[in-house]
Design a protein around this motif. Sequence first.
Motif, PDB file in Angstrom:
ATOM      1  N   LYS A  35       0.814  -0.946  -0.146  1.00 54.65           N
ATOM      2  CA  LYS A  35      -0.267  -0.229  -0.109  1.00 54.65           C
ATOM      3  C   LYS A  35       0.713   0.849   0.328  1.00 54.65           C
ATOM      4  N   GLU A  36       1.147   2.613  -0.524  1.00 54.83           N
ATOM      5  CA  GLU A  36       0.794   3.252  -1.059  1.00 54.83           C
ATOM      6  C   GLU A  36       0.400   4.514   0.379  1.00 54.83           C
ATOM      7  N   PHE A  37       1.720   5.611   1.320  1.00 52.75           N
ATOM      8  CA  PHE A  37       1.494   6.310   1.783  1.00 52.75           C
ATOM      9  C   PHE A  37       2.043   7.512   1.417  1.00 52.75           C
ATOM     10  N   GLY A  38       1.716   8.904   2.717  1.00 53.70           N
ATOM     11  CA  GLY A  38       2.483   9.472   2.154  1.00 53.70           C
ATOM     12  C   GLY A  38       2.263  11.080   2.040  1.00 53.70           C
ATOM     13  N   ASN A  39       2.832  12.375   2.729  1.00 51.08           N
ATOM     14  CA  ASN A  39       3.153  13.300   2.453  1.00 51.08           C
ATOM     15  C   ASN A  39       3.234  14.898   2.004  1.00 51.08           C
ATOM     16  N   THR A  40       1.921  15.557   2.184  1.00 48.43           N
ATOM     17  CA  THR A  40       2.972  16.435   1.381  1.00 48.43           C
ATOM     18  C   THR A  40       2.545  18.172   2.093  1.00 48.43           C
ATOM     19  N   PHE A  41       3.985  18.820   2.370  1.00 49.64           N
ATOM     20  CA  PHE A  41       4.280  20.048   3.711  1.00 49.64           C
ATOM     21  C   PHE A  41       4.059  21.362   2.846  1.00 49.64           C
ATOM     22  N   TYR A  42       3.140  22.143   3.698  1.00 44.90           N
ATOM     23  CA  TYR A  42       3.682  23.615   2.969  1.00 44.90           C
ATOM     24  C   TYR A  42       4.622  24.920   3.999  1.00 44.90           C
ATOM     25  N   ILE A  65      11.168   4.065   0.906  1.00 46.46           N
ATOM     26  CA  ILE A  65      10.374   6.033   0.835  1.00 46.46           C
ATOM     27  C   ILE A  65      11.033   7.448  -0.177  1.00 46.46           C
ATOM     28  N   VAL A  66      10.438   7.725  -0.663  1.00 45.31           N
ATOM     29  CA  VAL A  66      10.993   8.903  -1.685  1.00 45.31           C
ATOM     30  C   VAL A  66      11.277  10.300  -1.300  1.00 45.31           C
ATOM     31  N   ASP A  67      11.453  11.115  -1.732  1.00 46.29           N
ATOM     32  CA  ASP A  67      11.897  12.615  -1.323  1.00 46.29           C
ATOM     33  C   ASP A  67      10.990  13.045  -2.988  1.00 46.29           C
ATOM     34  N   THR A  68       9.463  13.219  -3.389  1.00 45.63           N
ATOM     35  CA  THR A  68       8.993  13.541  -3.904  1.00 45.63           C
ATOM     36  C   THR A  68       8.897  15.102  -4.247  1.00 45.63           C
ATOM     37  N   SER A  69       9.561  16.371  -3.677  1.00 44.77           N
ATOM     38  CA  SER A  69       9.802  17.205  -3.694  1.00 44.77           C
ATOM     39  C   SER A  69      10.992  17.506  -4.226  1.00 44.77           C
ATOM     40  N   TYR A  70      11.651  17.517  -5.048  1.00 44.90           N
ATOM     41  CA  TYR A  70      12.397  18.048  -6.217  1.00 44.90           C
ATOM     42  C   TYR A  70      11.070  18.785  -7.110  1.00 44.90           C
ATOM     43  N   ILE A  71      11.195  20.216  -7.792  1.00 45.53           N
ATOM     44  CA  ILE A  71      10.964  20.755  -8.241  1.00 45.53           C
ATOM     45  C   ILE A  71      11.577  21.991  -9.042  1.00 45.53           C
ATOM     46  N   TYR A 131       7.112  13.305   1.060  1.00 44.75           N
ATOM     47  CA  TYR A 131       7.329  12.253   0.001  1.00 44.75           C
ATOM     48  C   TYR A 131       6.342  11.308   0.038  1.00 44.75           C
ATOM     49  N   LYS A 132       6.534  10.493  -0.628  1.00 42.13           N
ATOM     50  CA  LYS A 132       5.684   8.782  -0.539  1.00 42.13           C
ATOM     51  C   LYS A 132       6.911   7.398   0.122  1.00 42.13           C
ATOM     52  N   GLY A 133       5.534   6.315   0.313  1.00 46.00           N
ATOM     53  CA  GLY A 133       6.140   5.480   0.828  1.00 46.00           C
ATOM     54  C   GLY A 133       5.371   4.616  -0.561  1.00 46.00           C
ATOM     55  N   ASN A 134       6.057   3.140   0.029  1.00 47.68           N
ATOM     56  CA  ASN A 134       5.141   1.661  -0.098  1.00 47.68           C
ATOM     57  C   ASN A 134       5.458   0.732   0.990  1.00 47.68           C
ATOM     58  N   ILE A 135       4.437   0.099   1.614  1.00 47.83           N
ATOM     59  CA  ILE A 135       4.976  -1.060   2.859  1.00 47.83           C
ATOM     60  C   ILE A 135       4.175  -2.724   2.067  1.00 47.83           C
ATOM     61  N   LYS A 136       5.067  -3.634   1.788  1.00 52.77           N
ATOM     62  CA  LYS A 136       4.433  -4.535   2.112  1.00 52.77           C
ATOM     63  C   LYS A 136       4.804  -5.855   2.783  1.00 52.77           C
ATOM     64  N   ALA A 137       3.708  -5.979   2.929  1.00 49.67           N
ATOM     65  CA  ALA A 137       4.025  -7.813   4.548  1.00 49.67           C
ATOM     66  C   ALA A 137       4.901  -8.784   3.052  1.00 49.67           C
ATOM     67  N   VAL A 138       5.141  -9.813   3.934  1.00 51.81           N
ATOM     68  CA  VAL A 138       5.919 -10.465   3.567  1.00 51.81           C
ATOM     69  C   VAL A 138       5.735 -11.812   4.768  1.00 51.81           C
ATOM     70  N   ALA A 139       5.404 -12.888   4.201  1.00 48.88           N
ATOM     71  CA  ALA A 139       4.774 -14.005   5.433  1.00 48.88           C
ATOM     72  C   ALA A 139       6.063 -14.447   5.467  1.00 48.88           C
ATOM     73  N   ALA A 140       5.591 -15.189   6.579  1.00 53.73           N
ATOM     74  CA  ALA A 140       6.803 -16.141   6.966  1.00 53.73           C
ATOM     75  C   ALA A 140       7.207 -17.664   6.584  1.00 53.73           C
ATOM     76  N   ALA A 141       8.516 -18.033   6.252  1.00 48.54           N
ATOM     77  CA  ALA A 141       8.468 -19.027   5.501  1.00 48.54           C
ATOM     78  C   ALA A 141       8.210 -19.856   6.484  1.00 48.54           C
ATOM     79  N   VAL A 142       7.287 -20.828   5.576  1.00 52.85           N
ATOM     80  CA  VAL A 142       6.959 -22.124   6.627  1.00 52.85           C
ATOM     81  C   VAL A 142       8.071 -23.784   6.095  1.00 52.85           C
TER      82      VAL A 142
END
Length: 173
Positions: A35-42, A65-71, A131-142
Amino acid sequence: MMYCSRFLASLLLALVSLGAQAKTQDLGLIGANGKEFGNTFYTAGDFTDYYTFSIADAGAVSGSIVDTSYILFFTKDVALKSLTLLEKNTLKSLAVDNTANSFSFSGLTSGAYTLAVNGTTSGSLAYVGAYKGNIKAVAAAVAAPAPEVSDLVMTAMGLGGVAWMVRRRRAAK
């Protein structure tokens, strides 16, 4: 003219009040797709954003997570200090990751967690950073299950029966 200047002043005040406030977002159930997440600041300053999520199976969560504030040619304006994994209900700190641009937390059980993103913004434009980011779950190997004793006994009895039949046929000839 006076109305226009009042409008601009109120608009500027509204934009300033949106800056460097903590963001809280529920990401829901995290899976392998992420899932993606992030925030913008003023406005410039320190921030801590909170993202709650849950995982269905024991395992790990990882992401980037990457900084997306390059202008145009301006440098990046968001500096991440740390990412902290917390228990959702007690907000007890489970782990801290200070790695730039990526994170990983392992040894998790199924349940609810909170990711705290801590950093600072330093831009001087009306749009300070994002910034924006992505987080994912990885199940433990059984691990593959070990054979039970009864399985080994049945295999030995079967091989013994085949050996007895072969020996009996040779004796009959």
